[in-house]
Design an enzyme around this catalytic site. Structure first.
Site: not given
Length: 530
Positions: A41, A143, A107
């Site tokens: 990330e 994540c 994300k």
């Protein structure tokens, strides 16, 4: 199809340097037959860029890095980076192949707890991303997305046969086992094998421990990268599943914590380009552990230890300090502080007339030592490492502008009882800490026959109360109900409350629990809540 997980250590803000690291990793992956390289990330910028994300020039530099990566032929790249679209910013992953951008994932879930503050910077994404490679449909997550059900489910529903997760997951105790458990849930829910790539290295108070891994459709860990080291983990996808690959042995809890401290010191010193570190060596256990960590992080040639005895310093403290110096081979000086102390006391005598001696005189000794260390730091350029532990930070058993003076607090998140355990663990690797340092009762040695337990509850009691109140958010009443003495609980909580102003002025230090006195501790200084 072969996937390469690029577990590496970027530097926040060094976009050209991080771009070159990714290019080097891509060439290494291609040489080993990889079809896809997946970075962690925000790999292009390092994690976390914090308010750099508010600067327009930052995104122009990111665009140049992506352009350079886009020129690479022969491998598909999945690159973690921030992106700004109009007035919105996203935590993104862009898929690049042979001069083309196949797609960009944003994300979906933005953590805003513990050390994370992503809602300050980013807009959540709204759609899955799946791309094709060698006939396999590959889904992308970032994540926090794998810590909840929906993003993985949506990605599987979009046709993903394998899911790759880009992560910047910081270390705290037992974190790797928790990651395995969470990913296992996602695999069980979706029936899709998953690969998880994580950062390594230190960034201010955060330490990233690597430990990238992959789970097959049965939820078994079939590949595991080492903790803390950079590594290219190669995964073969055969008949829709991730095949068995090397599974590295992971460190036990004490080794993992110790290595996190080493990485934190190494990268804070190295990435900020200090020529080395110096610290005050007292003959006590905290400074001994700090010295051992510093030498393991930087090498003995970059560490300078200074013993600053007073008339209250026991002979064995000096002897044990010299013993440890002989074992480690670092530069060492002894500077007697009593003449300086007497000069201060003479100057202050008119103002102190008629007043009894108290902690003022003790703190003055600590502040003289802090002044000497900062002078040596100014002259040499080396960074002062402070030696106070989390138990002391909790109770304020430390001197502002004295033993708190410095640039990096190595043991800031390490409880006193854990300090003892880490010293014993370190001596199993190499006997560097004299046994007497570990077995002696702790003392600040600022007055005759002083012991820490004169002022504080026993450390095993203090640390248990601290863990419940600070890390577990339990109330004082809950802790008393659990069997702790009310007087001890009230004392620790009171000391915690009245010393918040000290903690605000303490240097950063590596976080090794899920609740350290850093980004994830934001208590008001002016505060009447108990």
């Amino acid at each position: 199809m072969r996937i390469a997980l690029a577990q590496f250590n970027p530097v926040v803000g060094d976009i050209p340097g991080n771009t070159q690291k990714i290019l080097d990793l891509a060439h290494a992956a291609m040489a080993q037959g990889a079809d896809i390289l997946v970075t962690p990330e925000l790999a292009l910028t390092g994690y976390s860029p914090e308010d750099l994300l508010l600067r327009d020039q930052f995104y122009r530099d990111i665009a140049r890095g992506l352009d350079a990566l886009e020129m690479l032929d022969g491998i598909t790249l999945v690159i973690g980076h921030p992106v700004k679209l109009g007035n919105e910013r996203f935590n993104a992953a862009t898929v690049l192949r042979d001069g083309h951008r196949l797609g960009q994932y944003h994300k979906m879930l933005l953590p805003n707890n513990e050390v994370f503050d992503e809602c300050r910077y980013f807009t959540p994404g709204a759609a899955p991303l799946v791309f094709e490679q060698n006939g396999v449909q590959v889904g992308v997550l970032i994540c926090e997305d794998v810590w909840s059900v929906e993003p993985a489910a949506e990605t599987a529903d979009a046709g993903a046969q394998v899911i790759v997760s880009l992560n910047a997951s910081p270390f705290h105790r037992n974190k790797i086992a928790t990651r395995h458990e969470v990913l296992r849930y996602r695999v069980e829910e979706t029936g899709v094998p998953m690969a998880y790539v994580n950062l390594t290295g230190g960034q201010d108070e955060l330490v990233f421990d690597g430990g990238s891994f992959a789970l097959n459709q049965a939820g078994d860990v079939v590949a595991q990268a080492a903790a803390y080291d950079d590594e290219l983990l190669l995964l073969d996808v055969i008949d829709g599943d991730i095949a068995a690959a090397p599974v590295a042995a992971l460190p036990d809890e004490l080794e993992s914590i110790y290595r996190a401290l080493v990485v934190g010191v190494r990268d804070y010193i190295g990435k900020n380009r200090f020529p080395g570190a110096l610290l005050g060596l007292s003959g006590g256990i905290d400074s001994a552990l700090t010295l051992a960590v510093a030498v393991d992080a930087l090498g003995a040639d970059k560490v300078h230890a200074v013993m600053m005895p007073s008339r209250y310093t026991a002979d064995i403290s000096v002897e044990d300090s010299r013993d440890m110096i002989a074992r480690l081979g670092v530069k060492y000086d002894e500077i007697e502080i009593w003449p300086m102390y007497e000069s201060f006391m003479q100057a202050l005598a008119p103002s102190f007339a008629g007043l009894d001696a108290d902690t003022t005189e003790e703190n003055l000794q600590a502040r003289i030592r802090g002044t000497l260390l900062m002078a040596l730091s100014n002259k040499s350029g080396k960074l002062v490492l402070t030696t106070g532990n989390k138990s002391e930070m909790t109770t304020g058993y430390c001197t502002l502008y004295g033993d708190m003076a410095g640039g990096f607090a190595v043991l800031k998140d390490v409880a006193k009882t854990l300090v003892f355990a880490l010293c014993r663990w370190r001596n199993t690797v190499g006997d560097v800490i004299p046994e007497r340092i570990i077995t002696r009762p702790p003392s600040a040695e600022l007055r005759p026959d002083q012991k820490d337990q004169d002022s504080l509850p026993p450390y095993e009691v203090l640390d248990a109360i601290m863990e419940r109140y600070v890390e577990g958010n339990q109330s004082a009443a809950d802790i008393v109900a659990a069997g702790f003495a009310e007087a001890d609980v009230n004392k620790v909580v009171r000391l915690l409350k009245i010393n918040e102003y000290k903690r605000r002025q303490a240097p950063v230090g590596p976080r090794i629990t899920h609740r350290g006195f850093g980004k994830d501790w934001r208590y008001p200084i002016t505060n009447r809540f108990m």
